[in-house]
Enzyme design. Sequence first.
Site, mmCIF file in Angstrom:
data_model
loop_
_atom_site.group_PDB
_atom_site.id
_atom_site.type_symbol
_atom_site.label_atom_id
_atom_site.label_comp_id
_atom_site.label_asym_id
_atom_site.label_seq_id
_atom_site.Cartn_x
_atom_site.Cartn_y
_atom_site.Cartn_z
ATOM 1 N N GLY A 1 0.831 -1.201 0.000
ATOM 2 C CA GLY A 1 0.000 0.000 0.000
ATOM 3 C C GLY A 1 0.868 1.254 0.000
ATOM 4 C CB CYS A 2 0.115 4.703 -1.029
ATOM 5 S SG CYS A 2 -1.541 4.830 -0.314
ATOM 6 C CE1 TYR A 3 -1.472 8.165 4.147
ATOM 7 C CE2 TYR A 3 -3.177 6.533 3.751
ATOM 8 C CZ TYR A 3 -2.794 7.844 3.892
ATOM 9 O OH TYR A 3 -3.725 8.848 3.781
#
Length: 337
Positions: free
Chosen positions: A153-155
């Site tokens: 995921g991005c975070y």
Amino acid sequence: MLNTSIIGASGYTGAELAAMVHKHPHLQLAGLYVSENSLDANKAISELHGQLRGQIDLPLQPLTDVAAVAQASDIVLLATAHEVSHDLAPVFLAAGCQVFDLSGAFRVKGDEFYTQYYGFAHQHANWLDAAVYGLAEWNAESIATAQLVAVPGCYPTASQLALKPLLAAGLLDTQQWPVINAVSGVSGAGRKASMTNSFCEVSLMAYGVFTHRHQPEIAAHLGTDVIFTPHLGNFKRGILATITAKLAPGVTPEAVTEAMEAAYNQPGNQAVRLLGNNAARLQDVVNTCFCDIGWKVQGQHVILTSAIDNLLKGASSQAMQCINIRNGFAPLTALAG
Ligand SMILES: NC(=O)C1=CN([C@@H]2O[C@H](COP(=O)(O)OP(=O)(O)OC[C@H]3O[C@@H](n4cnc5c(N)ncnc54)[C@H](OP(=O)(O)O)[C@@H]3O)[C@@H](O)[C@H]2O)C=CC1
Ligand SMILES: CC(=O)N[C@@H](CCC(=O)OP(=O)(O)O)C(=O)O
């Protein structure tokens, strides 16, 4: 040339992937797909994403015959929602395709995780087990032989790239959980309209406090618990994570710098740029495949800043790094340089 199909090609990450595959010297776009009943079916991708006009004018085809698409593909990129990837990946895998999934459907092992955080019971324990987590700078060896890569995921990408070097070198006192505050642009929520991403409703705010699915993803892959609070910002792209952590007794600023350099000043890890005591900035990474990391030590604490483009290093360009690693191409082929 490896035939590469993109499922979910009309979305934000899908369109980025189409541009990268088009640029790649060893990949060939085999097909761009949307759902069977998509309102965008049969439109040219460039009709939706004008930056592709004249470069990629291929149609977005409705995904009606998955087996036929699998047959025509060496590589499949799933830029689809978690449930969609969960259902489609096994079909492509059974046909022998390499699958790179941008969703969360295969990222975290554990029986209860998907029911608790994604709202569905995982049906493919074998593939979940076999999936390799595609944090490119840290898992290259496993990615190189994987058939299914779960792109982080991005975070989790921004957070882990900053914290991992310090944990790997044993420099943190993990009795105090690292605290991650991260702000994301609105494209993180995807292209589909909703009230939360509507222009007049977006305002800088925390969300998912104590409940966001990226907290357990980060904790599982770091091997230590963290406090993670995401924020929505009123800008289009980019994530800035500001992370506070406690150092183990006696750790010096020089030891922190050495750990960061040992992790990233390496061949193959050029997508991470180290800023030393300077703070990372969104404008330096947006529209690039890079993660910029800065840090500063005072007493027993370190504050790290980590910036990425959520659609690129946080999704599509990291998927492309994984394709490159898997197939023996230079890691940043079609991305930089
Ligand atoms: N946006 C971001 O910053 C990040 C996203 N991700 C993950 O990547 C994935 C894609 O995200 P994003 O690009 O933002 O999403 P979008 O909502 O922008 O795009 C989703 C795409 O999937 C298509 N789609 C929906 N249902 C199906 C189906 N049944 N079969 C085939 N295609 C389908 C949609 O088209 P249509 O509905 O017209 O069929 C659209 O093309 C998600 O899992 C997301 O969580 C990961 C990291 C960062
Ligand atoms: C701003 C925004 O809404 N961001 C998304 C994260 C996008 C992402 O990383 O995607 P995965 O769902 O694939 O993990 C969110 O918080 O749900």
